[in-house]
Enzyme design. Structure first.
Site, mmCIF file in Angstrom:
data_model
loop_
_atom_site.group_PDB
_atom_site.id
_atom_site.type_symbol
_atom_site.label_atom_id
_atom_site.label_comp_id
_atom_site.label_asym_id
_atom_site.label_seq_id
_atom_site.Cartn_x
_atom_site.Cartn_y
_atom_site.Cartn_z
ATOM 1 N N GLU A 86 31.584 -7.112 6.824
ATOM 2 C CA GLU A 86 31.111 -5.970 5.769
ATOM 3 C C GLU A 86 30.161 -4.615 6.319
ATOM 4 O O GLU A 86 30.304 -3.646 5.584
ATOM 5 C CB GLU A 86 29.835 -6.592 5.011
ATOM 6 C CG GLU A 86 31.363 -8.070 4.380
ATOM 7 C CD GLU A 86 31.345 -9.111 5.095
ATOM 8 O OE1 GLU A 86 32.200 -10.067 4.853
ATOM 9 O OE2 GLU A 86 31.028 -9.127 6.511
ATOM 10 N N HIS A 115 28.100 -18.354 -2.629
ATOM 11 C CA HIS A 115 29.594 -17.417 -3.145
ATOM 12 C C HIS A 115 29.311 -17.037 -4.930
ATOM 13 O O HIS A 115 29.778 -17.378 -5.792
ATOM 14 C CB HIS A 115 30.412 -18.442 -3.633
ATOM 15 C CG HIS A 115 30.722 -18.358 -1.931
ATOM 16 N ND1 HIS A 115 30.915 -19.082 -0.749
ATOM 17 C CD2 HIS A 115 31.958 -17.758 -1.254
ATOM 18 C CE1 HIS A 115 31.243 -18.875 0.091
ATOM 19 N NE2 HIS A 115 32.201 -18.089 0.253
#
Length: 370
Positions: free
Chosen positions: A104, A174
């Site tokens: 990321e 998540h």
């Protein structure tokens, strides 16, 4: 004003126990809700789309009209885990739609560099929970690039998309809602849509915005939210809230997936108690529409702000502080925040953690009888 028999009605319902509220939760969220669709002026032809299809359509238009636009991220070349980029690689080629390594920080740094050189990068972070390795690049580089160069350089054409929020089974890696981390950063804009029509219009506005934008998408709504979406090119201005439902007794503020929850609570309050609720979708977290919120609160005198993120330091706190500064003499009751708990997002206890429609309904009753 809210007086007389309605007050007695609210007081009688306040005696319901916490356990009775929890017991009924499972039957609530599964109930279909007719969420009011936004009307787009001169919309032209429309097509039924869910939220991820509307996002895909928006990126398709952006790629078609801007030859410098590129899409990249983990698995986006294959359509992405939520299918938001499906078909775009076949249409625009592997040089404009491509996969990246699982890094990321690298995705964000690469996107900043592309934007600084004049491209229009649309970067995807696969889950908002994994945006934190890129945090330094986003808040210390992207947000400050123009400022630290004295306006000589900028990466304002940068858009970072990422799905956020509860999904029913995501657990603590998540399910998070990290919007307030970025909302505090000067130089960034933070956008969260709640419907397919708005997702497309806000995304196109974000891609064409001259400042870096973090675009959080409510993954719970990717398939469940369906509307007749204009297939043409249109934008929804950033920084402008939407009054989803007008009312006179209390103001309810939210964004993203929480808007469906709040509409349920508002409908319950109106049907059971005759309370007239004004429901506001903030849409843009930064800059947020202070004037629309202030005007509403001055009219109603009562306000509830609700989001999935933990209560402490959540964006509701910023909104509350501003309302207190601007509307103090108009308030009839303390400002209420109905948010996630100050714990990691739990897996098996998600239904107790999330600020569901019943928690918001109870808060409406409490605020009205203060």
């Amino acid at each position: 004003m809210f007086r007389g028999n309605n007050i007695k009605k609210v007081n009688s319902l306040l005696v319901r126990s916490f356990h009775s509220t929890v017991a009924n939760r499972s039957s609530g969220p599964s109930t279909p809700i007719n969420y009011p669709s936004l009307e787009i002026e001169n919309a032209g032809e429309k097509q039924k789309m869910n939220l991820f299809q509307a996002i895909n359509n928006g990126m398709d238009i952006a790629m078609q009209k801007d030859s410098k636009a590129v899409i990249f991220g983990e698995d986006v070349g294959f359509g992405g885990v939520f299918r938001c980029t499906v078909g775009l690689r076949d249409k625009y080629g592997a040089s404009r739609v491509f996969n990246t390594p699982l890094c990321e920080q690298g995705i964000a740094g690469f996107a900043i560099g592309l934007a600084a050189q004049g491209a229009t990068p649309i970067a995807e972070i696969q889950f908002a929970d994994y945006i934190f390795p890129a945090f330094d690049q986003i808040v210390n580089e992207a947000a400050k690039y123009r400022y630290r160069s004295g306006g000589q350089f900028n990466c304002g054409s940068l858009t970072i998309r990422s799905p956020y929020g509860a999904v029913g089974h995501g657990g603590h890696y998540h399910s998070q809602s990290p919007e307030s981390y970025f909302g505090q950063t000067p130089g960034l804009k933070v956008v969260i849509p709640s419907t397919p029509i708005e997702a497309k219009g806000l995304l196109l506005a974000s891609i064409r915005e001259k400042d870096p934008v973090i675009f959080f998408e409510p993954k719970l709504m990717y398939r469940s939210a369906v509307e007749e979406v204009p297939i043409g090119d249109y934008e929804i201005p950033l920084g402008k809230a939407r009054i989803v439902k007008e009312g006179k007794d209390i103001t309810i503020i939210g964004w993203g997936a929480q808007m469906r929850v709040l509409l349920q609570a508002v409908n319950m309050a109106e049907e059971k108690l005759g309370i007239s609720c004004e429901l506001i979708d903030l849409r843009t977290i930064q800059p947020w529409d202070v004037e629309t919120v202030v005007e509403s609160v001055k009219k109603t005198g009562r306000v509830i702000i609700s989001h999935e993120a933990p209560k402490t330091g959540g964006w509701a706190a910023e909104i509350s502080a501003t309302i207190q500064e601007r509307c103090f003499l108009h308030l009839e009751a303390p400002i209420q925040r109905v948010c996630g708990y100050d714990t990691p997002f739990p897996l098996i206890f998600e239904k107790f953690y999330v600020p569901d429609h019943l928690k918001n309904f109870e808060s409406i009753k409490k605020t009205m009888v203060y």
